[in-house]
Scaffold this active site. Structure first.
Site, mmCIF file in Angstrom:
data_model
loop_
_atom_site.group_PDB
_atom_site.id
_atom_site.type_symbol
_atom_site.label_atom_id
_atom_site.label_comp_id
_atom_site.label_asym_id
_atom_site.label_seq_id
_atom_site.Cartn_x
_atom_site.Cartn_y
_atom_site.Cartn_z
ATOM 1 N N ASP A 13 100.162 84.449 -6.262
ATOM 2 C CA ASP A 13 98.938 83.935 -6.822
ATOM 3 C C ASP A 13 97.549 84.859 -6.835
ATOM 4 O O ASP A 13 96.561 84.610 -6.950
ATOM 5 C CB ASP A 13 98.336 82.854 -5.542
ATOM 6 C CG ASP A 13 99.361 81.817 -5.123
ATOM 7 O OD1 ASP A 13 100.002 81.519 -6.189
ATOM 8 O OD2 ASP A 13 99.469 81.434 -4.146
ATOM 9 N N GLY A 15 96.854 85.669 -10.022
ATOM 10 C CA GLY A 15 96.221 85.223 -11.211
ATOM 11 C C GLY A 15 97.231 85.949 -12.393
ATOM 12 O O GLY A 15 96.717 86.071 -13.515
ATOM 13 N N LYS A 16 98.462 85.719 -12.152
ATOM 14 C CA LYS A 16 99.581 86.187 -13.217
ATOM 15 C C LYS A 16 99.569 85.401 -14.368
ATOM 16 O O LYS A 16 99.440 85.740 -15.504
ATOM 17 C CB LYS A 16 100.949 86.337 -12.695
ATOM 18 C CG LYS A 16 101.049 87.144 -11.682
ATOM 19 C CD LYS A 16 102.429 87.085 -10.945
ATOM 20 C CE LYS A 16 102.649 85.799 -10.165
ATOM 21 N NZ LYS A 16 101.890 85.465 -8.806
ATOM 22 N N GLY A 40 103.390 78.765 -9.146
ATOM 23 C CA GLY A 40 102.432 77.775 -9.713
ATOM 24 C C GLY A 40 101.442 78.724 -10.440
ATOM 25 O O GLY A 40 100.821 79.482 -10.031
ATOM 26 N N HIS A 41 101.446 78.949 -11.872
ATOM 27 C CA HIS A 41 100.771 79.876 -12.673
ATOM 28 C C HIS A 41 99.629 79.014 -13.500
ATOM 29 O O HIS A 41 100.115 78.175 -14.468
ATOM 30 C CB HIS A 41 101.675 80.567 -13.569
ATOM 31 C CG HIS A 41 102.459 81.346 -13.028
ATOM 32 N ND1 HIS A 41 103.408 82.062 -13.416
ATOM 33 C CD2 HIS A 41 102.681 81.626 -11.649
ATOM 34 C CE1 HIS A 41 104.220 83.081 -12.517
ATOM 35 N NE2 HIS A 41 103.835 82.441 -11.479
ATOM 36 N N GLN A 221 105.878 85.100 -8.104
ATOM 37 C CA GLN A 221 105.453 85.621 -6.780
ATOM 38 C C GLN A 221 104.752 86.852 -6.751
ATOM 39 O O GLN A 221 104.318 87.257 -7.829
ATOM 40 C CB GLN A 221 107.014 85.637 -5.856
ATOM 41 C CG GLN A 221 107.546 84.097 -5.511
ATOM 42 C CD GLN A 221 108.189 83.661 -6.870
ATOM 43 O OE1 GLN A 221 108.879 83.984 -7.247
ATOM 44 N NE2 GLN A 221 107.887 82.398 -7.186
ATOM 45 N N GLY A 411 86.281 85.456 -13.736
ATOM 46 C CA GLY A 411 86.145 84.114 -13.750
ATOM 47 C C GLY A 411 87.479 83.648 -14.183
ATOM 48 O O GLY A 411 88.392 84.247 -14.883
HETATM 49 P P1 GDP Z 1 99.439 83.075 -10.056
HETATM 50 O O1 GDP Z 1 100.431 82.314 -9.686
HETATM 51 O O2 GDP Z 1 99.435 84.460 -10.126
HETATM 52 O O3 GDP Z 1 99.490 82.610 -11.635
HETATM 53 O O4 GDP Z 1 98.225 82.634 -9.761
HETATM 54 P P2 GDP Z 1 97.702 81.095 -9.357
HETATM 55 O O5 GDP Z 1 97.409 80.474 -10.624
HETATM 56 O O6 GDP Z 1 98.408 80.439 -8.287
HETATM 57 O O7 GDP Z 1 96.306 81.173 -8.701
HETATM 58 C C1 GDP Z 1 95.167 82.059 -9.429
HETATM 59 C C2 GDP Z 1 93.835 81.154 -9.286
HETATM 60 O O8 GDP Z 1 92.750 81.921 -9.278
HETATM 61 C C3 GDP Z 1 94.196 79.999 -10.239
HETATM 62 O O9 GDP Z 1 93.163 78.860 -9.757
HETATM 63 C C4 GDP Z 1 93.168 80.649 -11.577
HETATM 64 O O10 GDP Z 1 92.643 79.566 -12.345
HETATM 65 C C5 GDP Z 1 92.049 81.296 -10.852
HETATM 66 N N1 GDP Z 1 91.516 82.899 -11.312
HETATM 67 C C6 GDP Z 1 92.347 83.725 -12.058
HETATM 68 N N2 GDP Z 1 91.650 84.576 -12.382
HETATM 69 C C7 GDP Z 1 90.352 84.407 -11.972
HETATM 70 C C8 GDP Z 1 89.233 84.960 -11.829
HETATM 71 O O11 GDP Z 1 89.140 86.266 -12.459
HETATM 72 N N3 GDP Z 1 88.106 84.647 -10.963
HETATM 73 C C9 GDP Z 1 88.275 83.204 -10.583
HETATM 74 N N4 GDP Z 1 87.200 82.631 -9.859
HETATM 75 N N5 GDP Z 1 89.626 82.653 -10.506
HETATM 76 C C10 GDP Z 1 90.330 83.007 -11.257
HETATM 77 P P1 IMO Z 2 103.470 82.297 -7.539
HETATM 78 O O1 IMO Z 2 104.360 82.804 -8.777
HETATM 79 C C1 IMO Z 2 102.495 82.218 -3.503
HETATM 80 C C2 IMO Z 2 105.909 81.872 -0.692
HETATM 81 C C3 IMO Z 2 106.095 80.466 -0.094
HETATM 82 C C4 IMO Z 2 106.697 80.706 1.214
HETATM 83 C C5 IMO Z 2 107.793 81.801 0.869
HETATM 84 C C6 IMO Z 2 108.986 81.424 0.613
HETATM 85 O O2 IMO Z 2 102.508 81.079 -8.026
HETATM 86 O O3 IMO Z 2 102.551 83.509 -7.272
HETATM 87 P P2 IMO Z 2 110.189 79.800 -1.046
HETATM 88 O O4 IMO Z 2 109.708 78.453 -1.456
HETATM 89 O O5 IMO Z 2 110.025 80.639 -2.479
HETATM 90 O O6 IMO Z 2 111.307 79.999 -0.354
HETATM 91 O O7 IMO Z 2 109.130 80.088 -0.148
HETATM 92 O O8 IMO Z 2 107.197 82.504 -0.472
HETATM 93 N N1 IMO Z 2 105.675 81.556 -2.200
HETATM 94 C C7 IMO Z 2 104.557 82.043 -2.736
HETATM 95 N N2 IMO Z 2 103.577 82.223 -2.403
HETATM 96 N N3 IMO Z 2 102.814 82.483 -4.816
HETATM 97 C C8 IMO Z 2 103.926 82.122 -5.250
HETATM 98 O O9 IMO Z 2 104.585 81.900 -6.455
HETATM 99 C C9 IMO Z 2 105.004 81.842 -4.237
HETATM 100 N N4 IMO Z 2 106.351 81.482 -4.241
HETATM 101 C C10 IMO Z 2 106.952 81.287 -2.860
HETATM 102 O O10 IMO Z 2 104.769 79.836 0.249
HETATM 103 O O11 IMO Z 2 105.671 81.598 2.127
HETATM 104 MG MG MG Z 3 100.536 80.653 -7.910
#
Ligand code: GDP
Ligand code: IMO
Ligand code: MG
Length: 422
Positions: A13, A15-16, A40-41, A221, A411
């Site tokens: 998470d 911000g990939k 979840g991206h 991840q 942001g």
């Molecule tokens: P990922 O799994 O690495 O793609 O990250 P996620 O989407 O799960 O979580 C990142 C969260 O931060 C999402 O809600 C994005 O919309 C948000 N986000 C990404 N970059 C920024 C940033 O620079 N600032 C803020 N405030 N939010 C951001």
């Molecule tokens: P993105 O791509 C954050 C965590 C789960 C749990 C552990 C094992 O959005 O960054 P699993 O279901 O993979 O067997 O769970 O890994 N986990 C993540 N945490 N971002 C993710 O993906 C994750 N994918 C798995 O919460 O702790």
């Molecule tokens: Mg994510």
């Protein structure tokens, strides 16, 4: 660009999704390489939020070809739903999405097995995303898995499913009863979808690279959730670093020209497992709310921690990171003060690496330095306009990462990104 890989350097998470969306502006092909619908991206475009679980984030740019590589574990129901959601938002996937015939399929038995495993672990449960990821990769390694190509083969699917179900029943010793007919029916329901998109990403990649096209690998991840290098057993079930991306896309490691590591300005963790720099209140709640740190896949609140430079040094070193993209710098603005972990201490002695054992890690104390926060970053589009304390913070990240900072995200929106001289 040739081949650029984007990986998360923390616990996911980072911000990939946002960074891949930005870089895919210059890409012809974006590939998801490993993991599954546990990812979840998020990409925010004109206030519309897109959350992608299996389809590469490059799908949001209409001329980009999207590949789901051999290393991904594919939940057919999620894939079908994701395609439907994208189509409803006016984004076409037809003709530009290829799923590897070698990719393994997450079956209902995998989700059932995961529920039993979590139950059996009791207090030591992992708190997984319950997307069947671990059991699917286990069946892959045990050579019991069903691949996309198997779903398309009507003459052999039945016997393969029967074998996988029998083995799963024995291993689960009870739990929810799922018979082979149910699993077969599940596969058959999605066969028409797969007929349209199953193919050979390896061929597409090799042809495209020989034509000089640009390829982006989208990691999922984060490196500290890597099955070998992360905080085992509180990890996911695949290789989340550059090694996993090369294997999961079917590319030679030497063909990867650039590795972009995504670093959130602080760390978060969802699910169980160590987080050495976990914030105390009131910072914990303040950062969670400001950063909206709730899981994009499960909605679970994420634990927040201070930036951990010891972990960052480790992640950058193993992955040969060539530049970092720093995200969510805006989330830390206007806090009273910030802490940064510069090293770990084990009973007074400095720890030079990231510990292999979580028991050792539990006895490590982060050594912090205090650093001032900065004012609101709204509207800043150039590095020269960043407040001085924010620049000093970025400099700390650059030094620990040992490479340049290529992007700074201020942001969630597409435009809220500062590109530095790359
Ligand atoms: P990922 O799994 O690495 O793609 O990250 P996620 O989407 O799960 O979580 C990142 C969260 O931060 C999402 O809600 C994005 O919309 C948000 N986000 C990404 N970059 C920024 C940033 O620079 N600032 C803020 N405030 N939010 C951001
Ligand atoms: P993105 O791509 C954050 C965590 C789960 C749990 C552990 C094992 O959005 O960054 P699993 O279901 O993979 O067997 O769970 O890994 N986990 C993540 N945490 N971002 C993710 O993906 C994750 N994918 C798995 O919460 O702790
Ligand atoms: Mg994510």
């Amino acid at each position: 660009m040739g081949v650029t890989a984007v990986i998360g350097l923390q616990w996911g998470d980072e911000g990939k999704g946002k960074i891949v969306d930005a870089l895919s502006q210059d890409a012809d092909i974006v590939v998801r390489c490993q993991g599954g619908a546990n990812a979840g991206h998020t990409v925010l475009i004109d206030k519309k939020k897109h959350v992608l679980h299996l389809i590469p984030s490059g799908v949001l740019r209409e001329d980009v070809i999207c590949l789901i590589g051999n290393g991904v574990v594919v939940d057919l129901e999620v894939l079908d739903g994701e395609i439907e959601e994208l189509e409803a938002a006016g984004i076409k996937t037809s003709g530009r999405l290829v799923v590897s015939r070698r990719a393994h399929v997450v079956l209902p038995i995998h989700k059932a097995a995961e529920a039993v495993h979590e139950e059996l672990r009791g207090k030591r449960r992992l708190d997984t995303t319950r997307r069947g990821i671990g059991p699917c990769y286990s069946d892959k390694a045990a050579r019991l898995g069903i691949r996309v190509g198997d779903v398309l083969n009507t003459s052999t699917l039945g016997v393969k499913v029967e074998t996988a179900c029998r083995a799963s029943r024995e291993l689960r010793q009870g739990g929810q009863s799922i018979d082979a007919d149910q699993v077969l029916e599940h596969c058959e329901r999605y066969r028409p979808m797969l007929k349209e998109m199953a193919g050979d990403p390896l061929g597409v990649l090799q042809r495209s690279l020989s034509q000089g096209k640009k390829v982006l690998l989208e990691g999922s991840q984060g490196f500290l959730l890597d099955i070998d290098h992360g905080t085992y057993p509180f990890v996911t079930s695949c290789s989340t670093g550059i090694h996993g991306l090369a294997c999961g896309a079917g590319l030679a490691p030497s063909s990867i020209d650039e590795v972009v590591g995504v670093v959130k300005s602080y760390v978060t963790r969802v699910g169980e497992g160590p987080l050495p720099t976990m914030m105390e209140e009131p910072y914990q709640s303040a950062v969670r709310e400001r950063g909206q740190e709730y899981g994009a896949t499960t909605g679970r609140p994420r634990r927040c921690g201070w930036l951990d430079l010891n972990a960052l040094r480790y992640s950058c070193g193993i992955n040969g990171v060539s530049s970092v993209a720093v995200t969510k710098l805006d989330t830390l603005s206007e806090l009273e003060m910030l802490q940064v972990c510069v090293a770990y201490e084990y009973f007074g002695a400095e720890v030079e690496t990231f510990p292999a054992d979580i028991e050792f890690l539990a006895d490590c104390l982060p050594r912090y330095i205090d650093t001032p926060a900065w004012e609101d970053l709204k509207g800043i589009t150039s590095v020269t306009h960043l407040p001085r304390p924010a620049l000093a913070y970025i400099e700390r990240i650059r030094t620990a990462a040992g490479c340049k900072v290529g992007l700074i995200s201020v942001g969630p929106g597409r435009g809220e990104l500062i590109a530095l001289d790359r």
